[in-house]
Scaffold this motif. Sequence first.
Motif, PDB file in Angstrom:
ATOM      1  N   ALA A   1       4.776 -21.891  27.607  1.00  0.00           N
ATOM      2  CA  ALA A   1       4.546 -21.216  29.071  1.00  0.00           C
ATOM      3  C   ALA A   1       3.769 -21.755  29.727  1.00  0.00           C
ATOM      4  O   ALA A   1       3.718 -21.979  30.915  1.00  0.00           O
ATOM      5  CB  ALA A   1       4.444 -19.838  28.672  1.00  0.00           C
ATOM      6  N   ARG A   2       2.649 -22.442  29.162  1.00  0.00           N
ATOM      7  CA  ARG A   2       1.306 -22.851  29.772  1.00  0.00           C
ATOM      8  C   ARG A   2       1.579 -24.333  30.256  1.00  0.00           C
ATOM      9  O   ARG A   2       0.821 -25.071  30.959  1.00  0.00           O
ATOM     10  CB  ARG A   2       0.177 -22.783  29.120  1.00  0.00           C
ATOM     11  CG  ARG A   2      -0.374 -21.359  28.621  1.00  0.00           C
ATOM     12  CD  ARG A   2      -1.662 -21.084  28.298  1.00  0.00           C
ATOM     13  NE  ARG A   2      -1.766 -21.756  26.942  1.00  0.00           N
ATOM     14  CZ  ARG A   2      -1.409 -20.934  25.852  1.00  0.00           C
ATOM     15  NH1 ARG A   2      -1.078 -19.580  25.942  1.00  0.00           N
ATOM     16  NH2 ARG A   2      -1.342 -21.442  24.415  1.00  0.00           N
ATOM     17  N   GLY A   3       2.649 -25.098  29.655  1.00  0.00           N
ATOM     18  CA  GLY A   3       2.733 -26.472  30.059  1.00  0.00           C
ATOM     19  C   GLY A   3       2.217 -27.408  29.114  1.00  0.00           C
ATOM     20  O   GLY A   3       2.328 -28.588  29.535  1.00  0.00           O
ATOM     21  N   PHE A   4       1.548 -27.032  28.146  1.00  0.00           N
ATOM     22  CA  PHE A   4       0.812 -28.129  27.273  1.00  0.00           C
ATOM     23  C   PHE A   4       0.443 -27.324  25.971  1.00  0.00           C
ATOM     24  O   PHE A   4       0.185 -26.365  25.980  1.00  0.00           O
ATOM     25  CB  PHE A   4      -0.655 -28.314  28.011  1.00  0.00           C
ATOM     26  CG  PHE A   4      -1.632 -29.253  27.139  1.00  0.00           C
ATOM     27  CD1 PHE A   4      -1.337 -30.491  27.181  1.00  0.00           C
ATOM     28  CD2 PHE A   4      -2.015 -28.917  25.973  1.00  0.00           C
ATOM     29  CE1 PHE A   4      -1.905 -31.631  26.816  1.00  0.00           C
ATOM     30  CE2 PHE A   4      -3.023 -29.910  25.455  1.00  0.00           C
ATOM     31  CZ  PHE A   4      -2.811 -31.142  25.612  1.00  0.00           C
ATOM     32  N   GLY A   5       0.947 -28.178  24.903  1.00  0.00           N
ATOM     33  CA  GLY A   5       0.624 -27.845  23.595  1.00  0.00           C
ATOM     34  C   GLY A   5       0.658 -29.083  22.548  1.00  0.00           C
ATOM     35  O   GLY A   5       1.557 -29.909  22.893  1.00  0.00           O
ATOM     36  N   ARG A   6      -0.300 -29.153  21.695  1.00  0.00           N
ATOM     37  CA  ARG A   6      -0.181 -30.268  20.877  1.00  0.00           C
ATOM     38  C   ARG A   6      -0.274 -29.421  19.370  1.00  0.00           C
ATOM     39  O   ARG A   6      -1.273 -28.804  18.993  1.00  0.00           O
ATOM     40  CB  ARG A   6      -1.353 -31.136  20.901  1.00  0.00           C
ATOM     41  CG  ARG A   6      -1.337 -31.857  22.349  1.00  0.00           C
ATOM     42  CD  ARG A   6      -0.411 -32.763  22.070  1.00  0.00           C
ATOM     43  NE  ARG A   6      -0.404 -33.769  23.663  1.00  0.00           N
ATOM     44  CZ  ARG A   6       0.269 -33.455  24.679  1.00  0.00           C
ATOM     45  NH1 ARG A   6       1.165 -32.227  24.891  1.00  0.00           N
ATOM     46  NH2 ARG A   6      -0.090 -34.234  25.651  1.00  0.00           N
ATOM     47  N   ILE A   7       0.876 -29.799  18.442  1.00  0.00           N
ATOM     48  CA  ILE A   7       0.767 -29.447  17.081  1.00  0.00           C
ATOM     49  C   ILE A   7       0.664 -30.601  16.446  1.00  0.00           C
ATOM     50  O   ILE A   7       1.508 -31.512  16.258  1.00  0.00           O
ATOM     51  CB  ILE A   7       2.127 -28.501  16.796  1.00  0.00           C
ATOM     52  CG1 ILE A   7       1.987 -27.235  17.645  1.00  0.00           C
ATOM     53  CG2 ILE A   7       2.008 -28.149  15.423  1.00  0.00           C
ATOM     54  CD1 ILE A   7       3.181 -26.210  17.821  1.00  0.00           C
ATOM     55  N   VAL A   8      -0.061 -30.604  15.371  1.00  0.00           N
ATOM     56  CA  VAL A   8      -0.319 -31.682  14.224  1.00  0.00           C
ATOM     57  C   VAL A   8      -0.406 -31.083  12.823  1.00  0.00           C
ATOM     58  O   VAL A   8      -1.149 -30.267  12.742  1.00  0.00           O
ATOM     59  CB  VAL A   8      -1.481 -32.403  14.779  1.00  0.00           C
ATOM     60  CG1 VAL A   8      -1.509 -33.811  13.340  1.00  0.00           C
ATOM     61  CG2 VAL A   8      -1.616 -33.340  15.851  1.00  0.00           C
ATOM     62  N   ASN A   9       0.582 -31.586  12.205  1.00  0.00           N
ATOM     63  CA  ASN A   9       0.725 -31.245  10.757  1.00  0.00           C
ATOM     64  C   ASN A   9       0.022 -32.239   9.848  1.00  0.00           C
ATOM     65  O   ASN A   9       0.445 -33.317   9.815  1.00  0.00           O
ATOM     66  CB  ASN A   9       2.167 -30.715  10.476  1.00  0.00           C
ATOM     67  CG  ASN A   9       2.807 -29.768  11.390  1.00  0.00           C
ATOM     68  OD1 ASN A   9       2.258 -28.628  11.270  1.00  0.00           O
ATOM     69  ND2 ASN A   9       3.675 -30.178  12.006  1.00  0.00           N
ATOM     70  N   ILE A  10      -0.680 -31.746   9.002  1.00  0.00           N
ATOM     71  CA  ILE A  10      -1.233 -32.848   7.809  1.00  0.00           C
ATOM     72  C   ILE A  10      -0.300 -32.691   6.526  1.00  0.00           C
ATOM     73  O   ILE A  10      -0.362 -31.668   6.064  1.00  0.00           O
ATOM     74  CB  ILE A  10      -2.794 -32.382   7.647  1.00  0.00           C
ATOM     75  CG1 ILE A  10      -3.657 -32.767   8.890  1.00  0.00           C
ATOM     76  CG2 ILE A  10      -3.056 -33.467   6.647  1.00  0.00           C
ATOM     77  CD1 ILE A  10      -5.082 -32.184   8.532  1.00  0.00           C
ATOM     78  N   THR A  11       0.388 -33.674   6.572  1.00  0.00           N
ATOM     79  CA  THR A  11       1.292 -33.561   5.286  1.00  0.00           C
ATOM     80  C   THR A  11       0.951 -34.541   4.285  1.00  0.00           C
ATOM     81  O   THR A  11      -0.278 -34.431   3.713  1.00  0.00           O
ATOM     82  CB  THR A  11       2.890 -33.755   5.733  1.00  0.00           C
ATOM     83  OG1 THR A  11       3.064 -35.169   6.201  1.00  0.00           O
ATOM     84  CG2 THR A  11       3.374 -32.843   6.721  1.00  0.00           C
ATOM     85  N   SER A  12       1.421 -35.469   3.848  1.00  0.00           N
ATOM     86  CA  SER A  12       1.325 -36.524   3.048  1.00  0.00           C
ATOM     87  C   SER A  12       2.194 -37.741   2.967  1.00  0.00           C
ATOM     88  O   SER A  12       3.353 -37.656   3.147  1.00  0.00           O
ATOM     89  CB  SER A  12       1.310 -35.781   1.544  1.00  0.00           C
ATOM     90  OG  SER A  12       1.123 -36.799   0.424  1.00  0.00           O
ATOM     91  N   MET A  13       1.618 -38.700   2.411  1.00  0.00           N
ATOM     92  CA  MET A  13       2.384 -40.116   2.292  1.00  0.00           C
ATOM     93  C   MET A  13       3.565 -39.865   1.231  1.00  0.00           C
ATOM     94  O   MET A  13       4.743 -40.471   1.398  1.00  0.00           O
ATOM     95  CB  MET A  13       1.618 -41.185   1.786  1.00  0.00           C
ATOM     96  CG  MET A  13       2.474 -42.408   1.592  1.00  0.00           C
ATOM     97  SD  MET A  13       1.201 -43.558   0.921  1.00  0.00           S
ATOM     98  CE  MET A  13       0.823 -43.272  -0.880  1.00  0.00           C
ATOM     99  N   SER A  14       3.409 -38.930   0.600  1.00  0.00           N
ATOM    100  CA  SER A  14       4.398 -38.402  -0.552  1.00  0.00           C
ATOM    101  C   SER A  14       5.456 -37.802  -0.060  1.00  0.00           C
ATOM    102  O   SER A  14       6.636 -37.632  -0.921  1.00  0.00           O
ATOM    103  CB  SER A  14       3.646 -37.239  -1.694  1.00  0.00           C
ATOM    104  OG  SER A  14       3.462 -36.234  -0.928  1.00  0.00           O
ATOM    105  N   VAL A  15       5.577 -37.497   1.338  1.00  0.00           N
ATOM    106  CA  VAL A  15       6.730 -37.192   1.654  1.00  0.00           C
ATOM    107  C   VAL A  15       7.692 -38.398   1.870  1.00  0.00           C
ATOM    108  O   VAL A  15       9.038 -38.033   1.958  1.00  0.00           O
ATOM    109  CB  VAL A  15       6.659 -36.650   3.249  1.00  0.00           C
ATOM    110  CG1 VAL A  15       7.937 -36.457   4.072  1.00  0.00           C
ATOM    111  CG2 VAL A  15       5.825 -35.105   3.060  1.00  0.00           C
ATOM    112  N   ARG A  16       7.199 -39.526   1.806  1.00  0.00           N
ATOM    113  CA  ARG A  16       8.245 -40.865   2.009  1.00  0.00           C
ATOM    114  C   ARG A  16       8.242 -41.641   0.645  1.00  0.00           C
ATOM    115  O   ARG A  16       9.108 -42.205   0.167  1.00  0.00           O
ATOM    116  CB  ARG A  16       7.608 -41.383   2.990  1.00  0.00           C
ATOM    117  CG  ARG A  16       7.868 -41.212   4.509  1.00  0.00           C
ATOM    118  CD  ARG A  16       7.590 -42.337   5.317  1.00  0.00           C
ATOM    119  NE  ARG A  16       7.963 -41.851   6.853  1.00  0.00           N
ATOM    120  CZ  ARG A  16       7.698 -42.642   7.896  1.00  0.00           C
ATOM    121  NH1 ARG A  16       7.166 -43.886   7.705  1.00  0.00           N
ATOM    122  NH2 ARG A  16       8.147 -42.350   8.911  1.00  0.00           N
ATOM    123  N   MET A  17       7.076 -41.396   0.035  1.00  0.00           N
ATOM    124  CA  MET A  17       6.864 -42.178  -1.218  1.00  0.00           C
ATOM    125  C   MET A  17       6.413 -41.431  -2.497  1.00  0.00           C
ATOM    126  O   MET A  17       5.420 -40.755  -2.305  1.00  0.00           O
ATOM    127  CB  MET A  17       5.897 -43.274  -0.848  1.00  0.00           C
ATOM    128  CG  MET A  17       5.487 -44.068  -2.354  1.00  0.00           C
ATOM    129  SD  MET A  17       4.149 -45.387  -1.697  1.00  0.00           S
ATOM    130  CE  MET A  17       3.750 -45.802  -3.148  1.00  0.00           C
TER     131      MET A  17
END
Length: 259
Positions: free
Chosen positions: A129-145
């Motif tokens: 609604a405000r026209g700006f947002g940043r969401i960053v999720n710290i996951t892991s390399m283990s998602v791929r490997m």
Amino acid sequence: MDLGISGRKAIVCASNRGLGRGCAEALAEAGCEIVINGLDQDRLRETAKAISGATGAMVIPVTGDVSDAGVQRALLAACPEPDILVNNNGGPPRKDFRELDRAAMAEGVVQNMITPIELIQAVIDGMAARGFGRIVNITSMSVRMPIEGLDLSSGARAGLTAFLAGVCRQVAGSGVTINNLLPGKMDTDRLRGGFERAVSQSGQSMDTVRAAQAAEVPAGRFGTAEEFGQTCAFLCSVHAGYITGQNILLDGGLYPAAF
């Protein structure tokens, strides 16, 4: 580089140490007002004081487990209209998958998949609604490997990644981005705990174990919370508005792939 987010408000979960703290410090340096979070009240207060003293930023500590609904409410009460959300949480300990019972698996999914989704649900419409947002999720390399013993953590974080792949595209036109940071071997307490386990199992010295693991990384070293935090801050900047739905590895080249 001016990241263009001075005065923005950020919630950074599990941020009294390690990668979460690195993200909080970098966002504070960029001029954001920060709400930080952690389990240890004394450590959290010290962290808030240190970040505020170094950057001049307003830093509000909220103690508790971010998976707890009451703590989530407290975070949102401290920052009702966040522009930035950095999702982070401790993961399940290393354990052979055969040893995982239903309760342990459910807890791991709550920690590393359900909790970040709940927080995103709470903030995303306001961001749009405000026209700006940043969401960053710290996951892991283990998602791929795959990483031995981290099957539960990997599965829950991969589930989060897949869940948000569609969500991020629903809100991209509203100025809201969702991205994932995938740390490899970062010089944190969690990595050092792995060293201690390897020492006890192998009988080798700590220096030997540490050197051997660093040698596995093409960059020849472990990553730092500081450089991780700066990458997070860039993804939260005005310059990263065209980056969304991405899984960004910070692993010194450890993951062996061209794409």
